[in-house]
Structure formats: C-alpha cells, structure tokens
Design an enzyme around this catalytic site. Structure first.
Site, short mmCIF file in Angstrom:
data_model
loop_
_atom_site.label_atom_id
_atom_site.label_comp_id
_atom_site.label_asym_id
_atom_site.label_seq_id
_atom_site.Cartn_x
_atom_site.Cartn_y
_atom_site.Cartn_z
N TYR A 142 0.82 -1.21 0.00
CA TYR A 142 0.00 0.00 0.00
C TYR A 142 0.86 1.27 0.00
CZ TYR A 142 -4.05 -2.94 1.09
OH TYR A 142 -5.04 -3.89 1.05
N LYS A 193 3.46 -15.34 1.45
CA LYS A 193 3.44 -16.13 0.22
C LYS A 193 4.88 -16.33 -0.23
CE LYS A 193 0.34 -16.78 -2.49
NZ LYS A 193 -0.22 -18.10 -2.90
N ASP A 226 -2.84 -17.79 1.38
CA ASP A 226 -4.06 -18.27 0.73
C ASP A 226 -4.63 -19.49 1.47
OD1 ASP A 226 -1.78 -19.61 -0.10
OD2 ASP A 226 -2.51 -20.03 -2.12
N ASP A 250 -5.21 -7.13 5.63
CA ASP A 250 -6.45 -6.41 5.30
C ASP A 250 -7.55 -7.41 4.99
OD1 ASP A 250 -8.14 -4.38 4.64
OD2 ASP A 250 -7.04 -3.66 2.91
N ASP A 254 -10.65 -9.08 7.67
CA ASP A 254 -12.06 -8.93 7.32
C ASP A 254 -12.77 -10.29 7.30
OD1 ASP A 254 -11.96 -6.22 7.17
OD2 ASP A 254 -12.70 -6.07 5.12
#
Ligand code: NAD
Length: 367
Positions: A142, A193, A226, A250, A254
């Site tokens: 970001y 990852k 993942d 993020d 959620d």
C-alpha cells in the site's frame, strides 16, 4: 491524581453516540474504582473540516500524540463527499496512524456464545472462537514505491504497486505478535506467500529469526496466506494469534471478523513502537465500523464495538487486565440476557437503543 490520559475523538455519524456510552463507563471507573482517567476531547473527520477546514487540527494532533491512548469513533458521511481529497474525513484517521507511527493493527475475532447461531458458519465451528489478527499497517504494497500508472505509448498503460518490507519492519510486527501471544494461548501463526514472493521469503526468515532469538517459548507455525484464508473459514479455532503483512492482513482480518457477525461488534487497536524512556506504546483504539450515516442520530447504533475497543485499551495501554476481562464479560452477559440493538436482533430477543445497551453493559460491569 489523574495518571492515565485518554484523548477522545468521537468523529462523525454514530461515532459520538457510541463514544457517549464509553464516557459513561470511564466516569463510573473514575468515581467508583478510582481509575484516575483524565479525558480530553477533540474533533476529527467531517466535523473537524467544518470547524477548521482540516480533517484534524494540529492542536488536536498534538493532544493525540501526548495522550496515553486515543479513543476514536468513526469519520465520514455524504455531507463531505465533495470536500478536497487532502482534507476528506478519512485523512484525519490516516494522519493519526502516520504521525503516531501506528504500525501494528490488532483485530480480535471473538464469538460471543449468545451470537454463535448468527454466524454464516456452523455453530460448532465458531462457538468459543477467540483469535487475534496482527496486521502490519504502515508498510508493504500500500505504501511501496514506485506506485504509479505509466503510459506505455502503444495504447497500453501499466499499473505498478511495489510490495516492499525491510527487516526492521518485520521484526517489530512479529515481536508485537509474540508478546501478545504470551498473554493468550502462546501460539503464533505467520502468514505470507514465500512460494511466489521475495518479500514473503524475507518475512518468513525474519519471523523465524525473531522467534529463535527473543521468543523461543512461544509456539510458532507458518502458513501460506491463501491456505490461511481457507483454514480461517474451515477450522478457525486452530488459531490463536495470526501475524501477517498489510495486504494479506487487510483481507484475512475482514474474513476473520465476519466469522462472528455484525460490524457493530468489532473492535480494533493500532499500536506504535514502545517509547525508549517510558516503554509505553502510542495507541489508538477504534471500532471497525464506519460512521453509519444511514442510522446516525436515531439512537439505534450498536455501541458494543466502541465499548470493546475501550476494553482493548484497558488491556493493552493500561495493563488493566481484570477490568478488561470484566468489561468483556459484561458485554457477553448482556447478550446472554437476550438484549440486542437492531443490527444483531433475532427472534425471541428484546430490541433496545444505543443508550439502553450502554446502560445494560455498565450495570453488568458494576455487578
Ligand atoms: P459503515 O460501517 O458506516 O456502515 C455499513 C453498514 O453497517 C450500514 O448499514 C450501517 O448502518 C451498519 N453499521 C455499521 N456500524 C454499525 C453499528 N455500530 N450499529 C449498527 N449498525 C451499524 O460503512 P459504510 O456505510 O461503507 O460507510 C459510511 C461512512 O463511514 C463513509 O463515509 C465511510 O467512508 C466511512 N467509514 C469510516 C471508517 C472509519 O472511520 N474508520 C471505516 C469505514 C467507513
């Protein structure tokens, strides 16, 4: 004499309504338990823009920097949709995060027994859930440079974001996760990852080295992010603390949050580095929800996310663990009695207002 300073930024929409319920609890703790909180209050978001033309004034920012902890309501609303980008309501929250260097975002996902049947997952998968996601908040894709869209000149454009982490950023966020794990079940799962990203390889190495050097007593595991997303919906109770980067955090936070139901229930904390002299971390506590303009001013907002954010503040900024436990137990007890605001209402329960919910939780806390 006041020894614990709180700076309140109620903000816009339902922010002030929810904050009013926390103010009652602070008042009670000062009057009956000699908690010694001193409070000051400022403007953030649209209301600050209306008053000063800024999303937070320099004077209020100074107070936020000086306080032991900041309690933040919510910002935004349609009234300010057209204000210039730099002074939009969210800029107030982003400035707090940046100036206070709040690099660690803590999002608990707790399933209150009384709400276990309102999850989209099966009750036995979710009942008793208590996990904490620690998300790196100030680095990664970001913020990494270059970050741009370039014109390739052949009718094509290229969008670029850069995922970048330095060793110190990974060390400090993993240290937060390990420290918090020690106050819980003592288990950390790190997610990245590393199979396809160099930043993931470094993340894995640094977390492993930090663990070995400073936190060998904590149980550490690693999972590809993942796979972590899948496991969160398959068997969420296998986790205690999850530590991950800004982007994966993020999304994973959620997902974890929604395991437990309504936005009106979800607290969060953002922490900075410990002060070299006092050892205290800068900290901001806020509900995950926004300003909910659709219900603002009607007295029907759920104040639980804001009250649970204050419980996190008691726990993490003031080490008032017994009080934090009691406040969280008070929330659970009120839900057990079948009292609900509109957003979590279900058959056979009694619908109550924001103020009634705040009063009921305070009464349960007061015992
Ligand atoms: P929102 O979280 O404000 O509302 C989403 C939905 O959930 C609405 O229907 C709302 O009524 C409901 N809801 C949220 N909190 C609730 C509560 N405590 N009790 C009962 N119902 C609740 O998100 P949105 O509608 O996407 O955004 C509204 C405004 O809030 C926008 O201006 C947005 O930019 C801003 N926002 C601010 C923050 C923040 O301050 N941290 C976060 C998200 C959105």
């Amino acid at each position: 004499m006041a020894t614990r300073s709180l700076f309140l930024l109620p903000g816009d929409g339902i922010g002030p309504e929810a904050m009013a319920e926390v103010r009652k609890i602070i008042g009670f703790m000062n009057d009956k338990e000699a908690a010694g909180f001193s409070t000051d209050e400022g403007l953030v978001g649209g209301c600050a823009y209306d008053a000063h033309g800024q999303a937070i004034s320099d004077a209020d920012m100074e107070k936020a920097m000086a306080a032991d902890a900041v309690l933040f309501g919510a910002v935004g609303g349609p009234k300010w949709d057209a204000v210039p980008y730099e002074v939009r309501p969210e800029a107030g929250l982003l400035r707090c995060r940046k100036d206070m260097e709040l690099f660690a975002n803590l999002r608990p996902a707790i399933c209150y027994p009384a709400l276990a049947n309102s999850s989209s997952l099966k009750q036995d998968v979710i009942e008793g859930l208590d996990i904490l996601i620690v998300r790196e908040l100030t680095g990664g894709v970001y913020f990494g440079e270059p970050k741009e869209i370039i014109d390739l000149g052949n009718g094509q454009k290229r969008g670029i974001d850069t995922q970048v982490y330095d060793t110190y950023e990974i060390e400090r966020i993993s240290a937060v996760a390990f420290e918090l794990a020690r106050t819980r079940k003592n288990e950390v799962c790190s997610m990245e990852k590393r199979n396809v990203m160099k930043s993931g390889v470094l993340w894995n190495e640094v977390v492993t080295a930090t663990h070995k050097a400073r936190f060998p007593d904590v149980k550490l595991s690693h999972m590809l992010a993942d796979a972590g997303g899948m496991q969160l919906v398959r068997r969420p109770k296998q986790f205690d603390v999850i530590v991950t980067d800004n982007l994966f955090g993020d999304m994973l936070s959620d997902i974890a949050a929604m395991l437990t139901g309504s936005l009106g229930m979800l607290p969060s904390a953002s922490l900075g580095a410990p002060d070299a002299k006092t050892g205290k971390r800068k900290a901001l506590y806020e509900p995950v929800h926004g300003s909910a303009p659709d219900i603002a001013g009607q007295g029907i907002a759920n104040p639980i996310a804001m009250i649970a954010s204050f419980a996190m503040c008691l726990r993490y900024s003031f080490n008032m663990v017994a009080e934090a436990d009691r406040l969280e137990a008070a929330i659970a007890a009120v839900l057990d009695k079948g009292l609900r605001t509109g957003d979590i209402m279900s058959d056979g329960c009694k619908q109550i207002s924001t103020t009634e919910m705040g009063d009921a939780i305070l009464a349960a806390y007061a015992g």
